[in-house]
Design a protein around this motif. Structure first.
Motif, PDB file in Angstrom:
ATOM      1  N   CYS A 101       0.853  -1.161  -0.053  1.00  0.00           N
ATOM      2  CA  CYS A 101      -0.058   0.225   0.064  1.00  0.00           C
ATOM      3  C   CYS A 101       0.832   1.414   0.010  1.00  0.00           C
ATOM      4  CB  CYS A 101      -0.975   0.063   1.257  1.00  0.00           C
ATOM      5  SG  CYS A 101      -1.963   1.737   1.400  1.00  0.00           S
ATOM      6  N   GLU A 103      -0.148   4.228   0.705  1.00  0.00           N
ATOM      7  CA  GLU A 103      -0.207   5.015   1.793  1.00  0.00           C
ATOM      8  C   GLU A 103       0.349   4.709   3.280  1.00  0.00           C
ATOM      9  OE1 GLU A 103      -2.427   7.632   0.860  1.00  0.00           O
ATOM     10  OE2 GLU A 103      -2.684   8.428   2.819  1.00  0.00           O
ATOM     11  N   CYS A 104       0.236   3.331   3.552  1.00  0.00           N
ATOM     12  CA  CYS A 104       0.756   2.999   4.882  1.00  0.00           C
ATOM     13  C   CYS A 104       1.761   1.933   4.891  1.00  0.00           C
ATOM     14  CB  CYS A 104      -0.408   2.450   5.581  1.00  0.00           C
ATOM     15  SG  CYS A 104      -1.385   1.130   5.220  1.00  0.00           S
ATOM     16  N   CYS A 163      -6.118  -2.358   0.486  1.00  0.00           N
ATOM     17  CA  CYS A 163      -5.307  -2.357   2.003  1.00  0.00           C
ATOM     18  C   CYS A 163      -6.161  -2.745   2.980  1.00  0.00           C
ATOM     19  CB  CYS A 163      -4.713  -1.022   1.985  1.00  0.00           C
ATOM     20  SG  CYS A 163      -3.856  -0.889   3.795  1.00  0.00           S
ATOM     21  N   ALA A 165      -5.463  -2.244   5.991  1.00  0.00           N
ATOM     22  CA  ALA A 165      -5.853  -1.267   6.843  1.00  0.00           C
ATOM     23  C   ALA A 165      -6.765  -0.321   6.536  1.00  0.00           C
ATOM     24  CB  ALA A 165      -4.360  -0.460   7.108  1.00  0.00           C
ATOM     25  N   HIS A 169      -7.438   3.746   1.321  1.00  0.00           N
ATOM     26  CA  HIS A 169      -6.185   3.702   0.713  1.00  0.00           C
ATOM     27  C   HIS A 169      -6.333   3.207  -0.692  1.00  0.00           C
ATOM     28  CE1 HIS A 169      -4.023   3.473   5.084  1.00  0.00           C
ATOM     29  NE2 HIS A 169      -4.845   4.594   4.821  1.00  0.00           N
TER      30      HIS A 169
HETATM   31 ZN   LIG Z   1      -2.956   1.134   3.344  1.00  0.00          ZN
END
Ligand SMILES: [Zn+2]
Length: 176
Positions: A101, A103-104, A163, A165, A169
């Protein structure tokens, strides 16, 4: 209040042959599949190539798997073909690679596979029993089991990864 359109807008995909699905019956079923052999440990990969292990497990390996019994795993147990939600990532155009991902940094997981065919040559074991007994008539020139008439990259599949999470995302797209 929003005005109601007289006619629904044409989807942009109408200008791209193979991108607009034909209306067809959706009959989802839950199946069990296993990871691509390339995502297994070296030890497990060696066990897949050991014919005596398959025989000990009572598997119906015919003589066509004499030389490469691990191909039975690839053709019958790992990575079901066709459109699906979840499952394992199909590899073929490339070897496995991380789907991180942006983003994270979490490893993304398969969300949706859009496939050109529900099954292909060598994947007949995945054909639903009702379809084997009463095959759906196909239009002339249509690839076998191409019920949606979607064609991804000349016959491959598009898989969206999400993702775990956060669904907010960015998705990762992968053609294999
Ligand atoms: Zn993520």
């Amino acid at each position: 209040m929003t005005d109601i359109l007289d006619a629904p807008p044409e989807p942009p995909a109408i200008h791209f042959p193979g991108y607009l699905p034909e209306p067809c019956l959706l009959t989802p079923e839950q199946v069990t599949e296993y990871p691509n052999a390339m995502e297994l440990s070296k030890e497990l990969q060696e066990q897949l190539g050991d014919r005596s292990r398959w025989q000990a497990a009572g598997s119906a390996l015919d003589s066509s798997y004499e030389v490469a019994p691990d191909e039975f795993y690839g053709g019958h147990l790992s990575i079901a073909p066709g459109w699906k939600v979840g499952g394992w990532t199909r590899w073929g155009l490339t070897d496995p690679r991380p789907r991180i991902c942006s983003e994270c940094g979490t490893e993304a997981v398969p969300l949706l596979t859009i496939d050109t065919t529900e099954w292909g040559f060598g994947g007949e074991g995945w054909i639903p029993e009702e379809e084997q007994a009463n095959p759906t008539p196909m239009l002339p020139g249509q690839p076998p089991a191409n019920f949606t008439r979607i064609v991804v990259a000349s016959g491959y599949n598009l898989r969206l990864h999400v993702c775990p999470a956060s669904p907010d995302h960015p998705h990762i797209e992968l053609i294999q």
